[in-house]
Design an enzyme around this catalytic site. Structure first.
Site, PDB file in Angstrom:
ATOM      1  CE  LYS A   1       4.691   7.681  -2.259  1.00  0.00           C
ATOM      2  NZ  LYS A   1       4.226   8.047  -0.831  1.00  0.00           N
TER       3      LYS A   1
ATOM      4  CE  LYS B   1      -3.850   2.032   0.406  1.00  0.00           C
ATOM      5  NZ  LYS B   1      -3.273   2.802  -0.860  1.00  0.00           N
TER       6      LYS B   1
ATOM      7  CE  LYS C   1       4.103   7.710   5.545  1.00  0.00           C
ATOM      8  NZ  LYS C   1       3.558   8.782   4.301  1.00  0.00           N
TER       9      LYS C   1
ATOM     10  N   GLY D   1      -2.925   8.453  -4.293  1.00  0.00           N
ATOM     11  CA  GLY D   1      -2.120   9.695  -4.527  1.00  0.00           C
ATOM     12  C   GLY D   1      -0.837   9.833  -3.821  1.00  0.00           C
ATOM     13  CG  ASP D   2       3.491  11.120  -3.029  1.00  0.00           C
ATOM     14  OD1 ASP D   2       3.440  10.789  -1.588  1.00  0.00           O
ATOM     15  OD2 ASP D   2       4.411  11.605  -3.421  1.00  0.00           O
TER      16      ASP D   2
HETATM   17  P1  NDP Z   1       0.419  17.819  -4.006  1.00  0.00           P
HETATM   18  O1  NDP Z   1       0.854  17.613  -5.687  1.00  0.00           O
HETATM   19  O2  NDP Z   1      -1.135  17.987  -4.084  1.00  0.00           O
HETATM   20  O3  NDP Z   1       1.000  19.184  -3.671  1.00  0.00           O
HETATM   21  C1  NDP Z   1       2.681  19.132  -3.799  1.00  0.00           C
HETATM   22  C2  NDP Z   1       2.988  20.654  -3.087  1.00  0.00           C
HETATM   23  O4  NDP Z   1       4.103  20.985  -3.172  1.00  0.00           O
HETATM   24  C3  NDP Z   1       2.625  21.567  -4.364  1.00  0.00           C
HETATM   25  O5  NDP Z   1       2.472  23.008  -3.824  1.00  0.00           O
HETATM   26  C4  NDP Z   1       3.915  21.734  -4.878  1.00  0.00           C
HETATM   27  O6  NDP Z   1       4.409  22.848  -5.630  1.00  0.00           O
HETATM   28  C5  NDP Z   1       4.901  21.633  -3.886  1.00  0.00           C
HETATM   29  N1  NDP Z   1       5.898  20.940  -4.445  1.00  0.00           N
HETATM   30  C6  NDP Z   1       6.287  19.721  -4.927  1.00  0.00           C
HETATM   31  N2  NDP Z   1       7.520  19.418  -5.178  1.00  0.00           N
HETATM   32  C7  NDP Z   1       8.185  20.318  -4.865  1.00  0.00           C
HETATM   33  C8  NDP Z   1       9.684  20.766  -4.920  1.00  0.00           C
HETATM   34  N3  NDP Z   1      10.347  20.055  -5.398  1.00  0.00           N
HETATM   35  N4  NDP Z   1      10.150  21.901  -4.575  1.00  0.00           N
HETATM   36  C9  NDP Z   1       9.077  22.802  -3.980  1.00  0.00           C
HETATM   37  N5  NDP Z   1       7.728  22.851  -3.851  1.00  0.00           N
HETATM   38  C10 NDP Z   1       7.568  21.432  -4.351  1.00  0.00           C
HETATM   39  O7  NDP Z   1       1.222  16.842  -3.217  1.00  0.00           O
HETATM   40  P2  NDP Z   1       0.566  16.524  -1.604  1.00  0.00           P
HETATM   41  O8  NDP Z   1       0.163  17.353  -1.071  1.00  0.00           O
HETATM   42  O9  NDP Z   1       0.038  15.012  -1.872  1.00  0.00           O
HETATM   43  O10 NDP Z   1       1.877  15.785  -1.088  1.00  0.00           O
HETATM   44  C11 NDP Z   1       2.777  16.611  -0.059  1.00  0.00           C
HETATM   45  C12 NDP Z   1       3.812  15.729   0.343  1.00  0.00           C
HETATM   46  O11 NDP Z   1       3.165  15.108   1.434  1.00  0.00           O
HETATM   47  C13 NDP Z   1       4.701  14.793  -0.368  1.00  0.00           C
HETATM   48  O12 NDP Z   1       5.961  14.742   0.588  1.00  0.00           O
HETATM   49  C14 NDP Z   1       3.791  13.693   0.001  1.00  0.00           C
HETATM   50  O13 NDP Z   1       4.785  12.555  -0.081  1.00  0.00           O
HETATM   51  C15 NDP Z   1       3.410  13.833   0.994  1.00  0.00           C
HETATM   52  N6  NDP Z   1       2.251  13.088   1.481  1.00  0.00           N
HETATM   53  C16 NDP Z   1       1.128  12.840   1.034  1.00  0.00           C
HETATM   54  C17 NDP Z   1       0.082  12.234   1.304  1.00  0.00           C
HETATM   55  C18 NDP Z   1      -1.261  11.986   0.570  1.00  0.00           C
HETATM   56  O14 NDP Z   1      -2.182  11.533   0.849  1.00  0.00           O
HETATM   57  N7  NDP Z   1      -1.400  12.866  -0.456  1.00  0.00           N
HETATM   58  C19 NDP Z   1       0.171  11.509   2.543  1.00  0.00           C
HETATM   59  C20 NDP Z   1       1.309  11.500   3.213  1.00  0.00           C
HETATM   60  C21 NDP Z   1       2.199  12.316   2.815  1.00  0.00           C
HETATM   61  P3  NDP Z   1       3.671  23.002  -7.328  1.00  0.00           P
HETATM   62  O15 NDP Z   1       2.236  23.051  -7.190  1.00  0.00           O
HETATM   63  O16 NDP Z   1       4.089  24.263  -7.664  1.00  0.00           O
HETATM   64  O17 NDP Z   1       4.349  21.879  -7.955  1.00  0.00           O
HETATM   65  O1  2IT Z   2       2.951   9.075   1.606  1.00  0.00           O
HETATM   66  C1  2IT Z   2       1.847   8.658   1.741  1.00  0.00           C
HETATM   67  O2  2IT Z   2       1.517   8.029   3.084  1.00  0.00           O
HETATM   68  C2  2IT Z   2       0.849   8.581   0.771  1.00  0.00           C
HETATM   69  N1  2IT Z   2       1.047   9.299  -0.329  1.00  0.00           N
HETATM   70  C3  2IT Z   2      -0.650   8.195   0.862  1.00  0.00           C
HETATM   71  C4  2IT Z   2      -0.501   6.534   0.497  1.00  0.00           C
HETATM   72  C5  2IT Z   2      -1.848   5.890   0.391  1.00  0.00           C
HETATM   73  O3  2IT Z   2      -1.817   4.663   0.082  1.00  0.00           O
HETATM   74  O4  2IT Z   2      -3.055   6.563   0.782  1.00  0.00           O
END
Ligand code: NDP
Ligand code: 2IT
Length: 450
Positions: free
Chosen positions: A125, A89, A113, A164-165
Site C-alpha cells: 500500500k 500489489k 486479500k 487507486g484507492d
Molecule cells: P474514493 O476516493 O473514490 O471515495 C471515497 C468516499 O468515501 C468518498 O465519498 C469520500 O467522501 C468518503 N470518505 C473518505 N474518507 C472519509 C472519511 N474520513 N470520512 C467520511 N467519508 C470519507 O475512494 P474509493 O471508493 O476507491 O475507496 C473507498 C473505500 O474502499 C476505501 O476504504 C478503500 O480503501 C476501499 N477499497 C477501494 C478499492 C478500489 O478499487 N478503489 C478496492 C478495495 C477497497 P469525500 O468525497 O467527501 O472525500
Molecule cells: O484496497 C484495495 O484492494 C485497493 N485499493 C485496490 C488495489 C489494487 O491494486 O487494485
C-alpha cells in the site's frame, strides 16, 4: 499465553502510536489461533512475527509548486509488505489522514486479500497526506508527477504495481503513468486502473463495487435468499460506493443511502444513479448538490448525525454496505442496524467496522462479509489488467466481468469452506483470515529465512 496473544502483546508495546495497524493485526491474529493449534510449524518458523513486519517501507518527501507559485511539501510512502506469493500489489491513498500506521493497516490487509483472490500477487500500500480537495487540475497533476519522481525507482511490472484507492482514481493514475513513462522511458503495465486508451482494463472501474455485490449474492444464496427487493444502506459516494449501487440496482435491490465526508443522503425511492455519477464523477461536488437535484432526497449533514452514530446505519434496511473508509461503523451502529432488521452486511471499504461492531455481527448470526474477502474484486481485476498488459492484449467488458464474477464465487467458497473446516460455519472473518494467511505463510516457509 497462546502464540497469537504473545505476538500481539509485543506489537501493542512496539506500535502504540499506530492504532489502525494494531486493530487490523488484532482482528487477523485472534482468528488464527485454531490454525496455530493445528500445526506447530507456524510458531517454529516464527511466521507471525515475520508476517506482521513489512518487507520494506519507502518514505519520501514530495515537493511541488501550487498555482500561486508557492512551494508545497507532503510526505509520500510505499509499504512493500509481503512478496511471498507474487510482486507487491495495492493501491495509493491520497488523503490528509494518511500516515505510516494507516498504510501499514492497509498493506497488512492487502497481503491476505490478494492471497484470497487465488492469483499470484503480493501485498503493498502507498500514499501521501496530500489533500486533493480544493486543488486545481494542474495542482493535482503536479503533485502526481512529483510523487512519481520518487516512487518510480521502487516499482515495476514484476516488482510492485500500484493502483487507486481513496483520492486516487483514473485521473491521478493517468498523471502518474505519464510521469513514470517520462522518467523511465518504459511503456509497461506498472500501474493498474489506467485509462482504456493506454492499457487499462474494461470493468476495472466497476470491479470493487460489482465484486462486492457478487460476493453478497453468494452469501445470500447459502441462506436461500437473493438481493431482489432488498432495501440497502450504502455509505460513501466514491468509486466503490457508486458501482456497488449500480450493481445493486441491476440485481433488483433498492439502495436508499449514500454519504461523503460532509453528510449523507437518504432517498426512500432509491438513489438516482445518473445524478449521483453526475455530481461525484463529473462535477466532483458535495452531496448537497445531489439533494438540490433530487427533491425526494433528504440531506443530513455530519453535524446532525445522531449522537455517536453514522446516519446511514440508522435507516431501517435489509442489507448494509460500508464503502467509504475505516472505522465508519461502530458498535452502536451495528446494534442499530440489527435492531432495525438488517440481515446482511458486506464491506466495500477496508476495515470499516470496529472490532466491537464485528463481534455484534458475528454473535447475531447475520450474513457478514469481511472486507478482505468482499472487496477483493478490485485488486483481482487489477491482476486481470496485469495479465492483459503482459499478453499485450485486451479483453471485452463481458470477459473481464465474467472472470471477476467467477473469482468472487471462488473466494466465497474458499472462505466459507475454511470456516467449516475449523468448526465455525458462517464465520467468514475466521474463514477469510485463515484461508488468506495459510497460502502466504506456507510460501514463506518454503522460501526460507531471507
Ligand atoms: P474514493 O476516493 O473514490 O471515495 C471515497 C468516499 O468515501 C468518498 O465519498 C469520500 O467522501 C468518503 N470518505 C473518505 N474518507 C472519509 C472519511 N474520513 N470520512 C467520511 N467519508 C470519507 O475512494 P474509493 O471508493 O476507491 O475507496 C473507498 C473505500 O474502499 C476505501 O476504504 C478503500 O480503501 C476501499 N477499497 C477501494 C478499492 C478500489 O478499487 N478503489 C478496492 C478495495 C477497497 P469525500 O468525497 O467527501 O472525500
Ligand atoms: O484496497 C484495495 O484492494 C485497493 N485499493 C485496490 C488495489 C489494487 O491494486 O487494485
Amino acid at each position: 499465553m497462546s502464540y497469537t496473544q504473545d505476538v500481539l502483546a509485543g506489537l501493542r508495546q512496539r506500535y502504540q502510536s499506530e492504532p489502525e495497524f494494531l486493530q487490523a493485526v488484532e482482528e487477523v491474529l485472534l482468528t488464527l489461533q485454531p490454525l496455530m493449534d493445528k500445526d506447530d510449524k507456524y510458531r517454529k518458523y516464527k511466521i507471525l512475527e515475520r508476517v506482521v513486519e513489512p518487507e520494506r517501507t519507502v518514505k519520501f518527501r514530495v515537493e511541488w509548486v501550487d498555482d500561486k507559485g508557492e512551494i508545497q511539501v507532503n510526505r509520500g510512502y510505499r509499504i512493500q509488505y509481503n512478496s511471498a506469493i507474487g510482486p507487491y500489489k495495492g493501491g495509493i491513498r491520497l488523503h490528509p489522514s494518511v500516515n505510516e500506521g494507516v498504510l501499514k493497516f492497509l498493506g497488512f490487509e492487502q497481503v491476505f486479500k490478494n492471497s484470497l483472490t487465488g492469483t499470484a500477487i503480493g501485498g503493498a500500500k502507498g500514499g501521501s497526506d496530500f489533500d486533493p480537495k480544493g486543488k486545481s487540475e494542474t495542482e493535482i497533476m503536479r503533485f502526481c508527477q512529483a510523487f512519481m519522481v520518487q516512487l518510480h525507482r521502487y516499482i515495476g511490472p514484476t516488482i510492485d504495481v500500484p493502483a487507486g484507492d481513496i483520492g486516487t482514481g483514473g485521473r491521478e493514475i493517468g498523471y502518474m503513468y505519464g510521469a513514470y513513462k517520462r522518467l523511465t522511458t518504459r511503456y509497461e503495465g506498472v500501474l493498474t486502473g489506467k485509462g482504456l486508451t493506454f492499457g487499462g482494463s474494461l470493468a476495472r472501474t466497476e470491479a470493487t463495487g460489482y465484486g462486492l455485490v457478487y460476493f453478497t449474492e453468494e452469501m445470500l444464496k447459502d441462506r436461500n435468499e437473493t438481493l431482489e427487493g432488498k432495501r440497502c444502506a450504502v455509505s460513501g459516494a466514491g468509486n466503490v460506493a457508486i458501482y456497488c449501487i449500480e450493481k445493486l440496482i441491476q440485481k433488483g435491490a433498492l439502495p436508499v443511502t449514500a454519504s461523503d465526508s460532509r453528510g449523507s443522503i437518504y432517498d426512500p425511492n432509491g438513489i438516482d444513479l445518473a445524478v449521483l455519477k453526475q455530481v461525484k464523477e463529473v462535477e466532483r461536488a458535495s452531496l448537497t448538490r445531489y439533494a438540490e437535484l433530487v427533491p425526494s432526497a433528504q440531506y443530513v449533514p455530519v453535524e446532525d448525525y445522531p449522537e455517536g452514530k453514522h446516519f446511514v446505519w440508522t435507516v431501517p434496511v435489509d442489507a448494509a454496505f460500508p464503502c467509504a473508509t475505516q472505522n465508519e461503523l461502530n458498535e452502536a451502529d451495528a446494534r442499530c442496524l440489527i435492531e432495525n432488521g438488517c440481515r446482511c452486511v458486506a464491506e466495500g471499504a477496508n476495515m470499516p467496522s470496529s472490532i466491537a461492531a464485528i463481534d455484534v455481527f458475528l454473535k447475531s448470526g447475520i450474513a457478514y462479509g469481511p472486507a478482505k474477502a468482499a472487496n477483493a474484486g478490485g485488486v483481482a481485476t487489477s491482476q486481470l489488467e496485469m495479465e492483459q498488459n503482459a499478453g499485450m492484449t485486451s479483453w471485452t467488458f463481458e470477459e473481464v466481468d465474467a472472470k471477476l464474477h467467477q473469482i468472487m464465487v471462488n473466494i466465497y467458497r474458499s472462505v466459507a469452506d475454511t470456516a467449516v473446516e475449523f468448526g465455525q460455519p458462517g464465520n467468514l472473518v475466521l474463514g477469510a483470515n485463515i484461508a488468506g494467511f495459510r497460502k502466504v505463510a506456507d510460501a514463506m516457509i518454503a522460501q526460507g529465512v531471507i
